[in-house]
Design an enzyme around this catalytic site. Structure first.
Site, PDB file in Angstrom:
ATOM      1  N   ASN A 220      49.495  48.465  46.186  1.00 29.06           N
ATOM      2  CA  ASN A 220      48.302  47.626  46.101  1.00 29.06           C
ATOM      3  C   ASN A 220      48.171  46.814  47.378  1.00 29.06           C
ATOM      4  O   ASN A 220      49.020  46.892  48.268  1.00 29.06           O
ATOM      5  CB  ASN A 220      48.364  46.723  44.856  1.00 29.06           C
ATOM      6  CG  ASN A 220      49.599  45.854  44.880  1.00 29.06           C
ATOM      7  OD1 ASN A 220      49.737  44.985  45.728  1.00 29.06           O
ATOM      8  ND2 ASN A 220      50.524  46.099  43.955  1.00 29.06           N
ATOM      9  N   ASP A 316      58.790  44.825  33.150  1.00 28.44           N
ATOM     10  CA  ASP A 316      58.139  43.561  33.504  1.00 28.44           C
ATOM     11  C   ASP A 316      59.255  42.578  33.865  1.00 28.44           C
ATOM     12  O   ASP A 316      59.930  42.032  32.978  1.00 28.44           O
ATOM     13  CB  ASP A 316      57.290  43.046  32.336  1.00 28.44           C
ATOM     14  CG  ASP A 316      56.431  41.855  32.774  1.00 28.44           C
ATOM     15  OD1 ASP A 316      56.932  41.006  33.533  1.00 28.44           O
ATOM     16  OD2 ASP A 316      55.258  41.789  32.356  1.00 28.44           O
ATOM     17  N   ILE A 317      59.446  42.384  35.142  1.00 35.18           N
ATOM     18  CA  ILE A 317      60.599  41.613  35.634  1.00 35.18           C
ATOM     19  C   ILE A 317      60.547  40.177  35.121  1.00 35.18           C
ATOM     20  O   ILE A 317      61.505  39.657  34.546  1.00 35.18           O
ATOM     21  CB  ILE A 317      60.633  41.633  37.184  1.00 35.18           C
ATOM     22  CG1 ILE A 317      60.625  43.074  37.690  1.00 35.18           C
ATOM     23  CG2 ILE A 317      61.844  40.870  37.707  1.00 35.18           C
ATOM     24  CD1 ILE A 317      60.317  43.228  39.171  1.00 35.18           C
ATOM     25  N   PHE A 333      52.546  34.278  38.324  1.00 28.79           N
ATOM     26  CA  PHE A 333      51.240  34.276  38.985  1.00 28.79           C
ATOM     27  C   PHE A 333      50.279  35.102  38.150  1.00 28.79           C
ATOM     28  O   PHE A 333      50.662  36.124  37.587  1.00 28.79           O
ATOM     29  CB  PHE A 333      51.343  34.850  40.407  1.00 28.79           C
ATOM     30  CG  PHE A 333      51.591  33.780  41.422  1.00 28.79           C
ATOM     31  CD1 PHE A 333      52.812  33.120  41.449  1.00 28.79           C
ATOM     32  CD2 PHE A 333      50.612  33.404  42.331  1.00 28.79           C
ATOM     33  CE1 PHE A 333      53.051  32.107  42.372  1.00 28.79           C
ATOM     34  CE2 PHE A 333      50.831  32.400  43.248  1.00 28.79           C
ATOM     35  CZ  PHE A 333      52.054  31.742  43.274  1.00 28.79           C
ATOM     36  N   LYS A 347      48.466  34.592  29.495  1.00 26.34           N
ATOM     37  CA  LYS A 347      49.644  35.174  30.141  1.00 26.34           C
ATOM     38  C   LYS A 347      50.829  34.222  30.051  1.00 26.34           C
ATOM     39  O   LYS A 347      51.962  34.623  29.801  1.00 26.34           O
ATOM     40  CB  LYS A 347      49.296  35.447  31.612  1.00 26.34           C
ATOM     41  CG  LYS A 347      50.250  36.368  32.304  1.00 26.34           C
ATOM     42  CD  LYS A 347      49.659  36.944  33.564  1.00 26.34           C
ATOM     43  CE  LYS A 347      48.504  37.903  33.278  1.00 26.34           C
ATOM     44  NZ  LYS A 347      47.935  38.487  34.477  1.00 26.34           N
TER      45      LYS A 347
HETATM   46  O1  C5P Z   1      51.338  40.789  33.498  1.00 29.37           O
HETATM   47  P1  C5P Z   1      50.852  40.504  34.838  1.00 29.37           P
HETATM   48  O2  C5P Z   1      51.172  41.586  35.826  1.00 29.37           O
HETATM   49  O3  C5P Z   1      49.433  40.132  34.982  1.00 29.37           O
HETATM   50  O4  C5P Z   1      51.674  39.182  35.249  1.00 29.37           O
HETATM   51  C1  C5P Z   1      51.753  38.736  36.525  1.00 29.37           C
HETATM   52  C2  C5P Z   1      53.041  38.017  36.720  1.00 29.37           C
HETATM   53  O5  C5P Z   1      54.145  38.767  36.241  1.00 29.37           O
HETATM   54  C3  C5P Z   1      53.339  37.834  38.207  1.00 29.37           C
HETATM   55  O6  C5P Z   1      54.043  36.607  38.312  1.00 29.37           O
HETATM   56  C4  C5P Z   1      54.193  39.013  38.545  1.00 29.37           C
HETATM   57  O7  C5P Z   1      55.036  38.784  39.671  1.00 29.37           O
HETATM   58  C5  C5P Z   1      54.989  39.233  37.286  1.00 29.37           C
HETATM   59  N1  C5P Z   1      55.284  40.650  36.992  1.00 29.37           N
HETATM   60  C6  C5P Z   1      56.582  41.115  37.037  1.00 29.37           C
HETATM   61  N2  C5P Z   1      56.857  42.408  36.729  1.00 29.37           N
HETATM   62  C7  C5P Z   1      55.862  43.263  36.392  1.00 29.37           C
HETATM   63  C8  C5P Z   1      54.533  42.812  36.355  1.00 29.37           C
HETATM   64  C9  C5P Z   1      54.282  41.497  36.662  1.00 29.37           C
HETATM   65  O8  C5P Z   1      57.487  40.331  37.353  1.00 29.37           O
HETATM   66  N3  C5P Z   1      56.163  44.525  36.113  1.00 29.37           N
END
Ligand code: C5P
Length: 409
Positions: A220, A316-317, A333, A347
């Site tokens: 992205n 999702d970290i 974020f 969120k």
């Molecule tokens: O769920 P979404 O992607 O909208 O959430 C955004 C937040 O979650 C950001 O802080 C992003 O760094 C974190 N994130 C993450 N791992 C993912 C997706 C999002 O840590 N796979």
């Protein structure tokens, strides 16, 4: 508003080849908004003349303790009383030895000795002293210099560098003066409150890249700038910072430990490995939600009118870190294209985060400036729009205010 707006800096230049870099430092300090007055030692003036510093700073240059231009012949008092900081770059071994022992045998050492220090009678405020050593590696490693540096640190002198590398004498090792840009970063940081002193902060930043075949992948347009600005702001606030970064074309901020990763799974592993002992985790990375189910070992050929990619979800970290019993303070974020308040708050609740930084994608991705709103238990807090670095410092201040207070040691 620039980083050193309205600050008055007395810059001492002592004798060393690195004195030519001090000329560039004067220019950078001026660009950052500071008023600079240069004080040259006799040896410093042998390397770069006062004319150069006068032209670059736009102010008279001082070299002599007995200079009749100073009112009451008190140049050493004037140059330290109204300075917000005294910076000596380059600081030679001889100069450092002299100030370690409180000598005052020229203008620069005299004004260093005369600088006001907070808590001392008559001092309206503190005038910090920052020194950037520059010398041959043997001189730097000499026990006499080691002792002098210990004394200076104990006395509250801020030591910037030195770095390691090729030296003018042809040798290689410790003792190289930091580059002017590095010195500027450290000088800016010295004026900021140490809101996260002793804390450890882990961040993710940038995009991830999910390979599809040897030459293509899913990614992205995240530039990583906001994450890098936050890492720098956390380091400026005194934290020990680790930045797990996707592929970006940015240099790691000063003092920040950077771990390079490519895919979301690598980012996940790098975060989990380093989570123990962290006080704050900030997920700034634009992590790819999906990755190709299969990696094509050979380049995918065109030919078919249609190609379907099979994707699987990435971990999702942030969500994973936020549910751990040993979780640090977790910050997320939310980059949204509409309904910022509703989506960001949703969120925050879904991932169980104490703080979410929300922004509208068209106002954030790849841009220099940022407009963000913070969402926490107390509600929404819009921050004034501004350069990412300024916004990052405000976010760090908000995070610092949310940290549980530590028992006094
Ligand atoms: O769920 P979404 O992607 O909208 O959430 C955004 C937040 O979650 C950001 O802080 C992003 O760094 C974190 N994130 C993450 N791992 C993912 C997706 C999002 O840590 N796979």
């Amino acid at each position: 508003m620039t980083d050193l707006d309205g600050k008055c800096i007395t810059l001492g230049v002592t004798g060393g080849v690195a004195a030519y870099k001090a000329a560039e430092l004067v220019r950078l300090l001026g660009k950052a908004g500071a008023r600079v007055r240069v004080v040259l030692t006799g040896a410093g003036a042998r390397f770069v003349t006062p004319v150069t510093f006068q032209a670059l700073s736009g102010n008279p240059v001082w070299t002599d303790l007995w200079d009749p231009r100073a009112s009451n012949n008190m140049a050493h008092i004037e140059l330290s009383r109204d300075a917000d900081a005294i910076v000596v770059a380059p600081a030679s071994a001889d100069f450092l030895a002299r100030i370690a022992h409180g000598l005052a045998n020229d203008l620069l050492t005299t004004l260093c000795l005369a600088r006001p220090r907070a808590g001392v009678e008559g001092a309206a405020r503190d005038c910090p002293l920052l020194v950037a050593p520059a010398m041959n590696v043997q001189m730097w490693e000499n026990p006499a210099t080691r002792r002098n540096m210990d004394v200076l640190r104990q006395d509250g002198v801020v030591v910037l560098g030195p770095g390691s590398g090729d030296q003018a004498c042809g040798e290689t090792g410790m003792g190289r003066m930091l580059e002017p840009e590095e010195l500027l970063d450290d000088i800016v940081a010295a004026f900021l409150p140490a809101l996260l002193a002793g804390r450890r902060v882990l961040l993710t930043a940038g995009p991830t890249f999910e390979p599809l075949d040897p030459v293509r992948g899913l990614t992205n347009s995240s530039s990583g700038r906001m994450g890098y600005a936050l890492a720098r702001a956390a380091a400026e606030a005194g934290a020990q910072v680790t930045l797990v970064s996707g592929p970006v074309s940015l240099a790691a901020p000063r003092g920040v430990r950077r771990v390079d990763v490519t895919t979301a799974r690598e980012m996940h592993a790098a975060v989990m490995e380093r989570l123990a002992g962290q006080d704050v985790f900030i997920g700034v990375a634009a992590v790819a939600d999906f990755r190709p189910a299969e990696f094509a070992v050979r380049k995918i050929k065109k030919g078919a009118a249609r190609l379907t990619l099979d994707l699987v979800a990435n971990p999702d970290i942030l969500a994973e870190v936020a549910v751990r019993p040993d979780r640090p303070l977790c910050v997320g974020f939310a980059a949204e294209s509409e309904n910022l308040d509703a989506y960001a708050e949703a969120k925050r609740r879904a991932k169980g985060l104490p703080l979410v930084v929300g922004n509208l994608v068209h106002e954030a991705l790849g841009r220099e400036d940022s407009t963000v709103v913070l969402f926490d238990d107390a509600g929404r807090h819009p921050l004034p729009p501004g350069p990412k670095m300024e916004v990052a410092r405000r976010i760090i201040a908000h995070i610092a205010a949310m940290m549980p207070r530590r028992a006094p040691v």
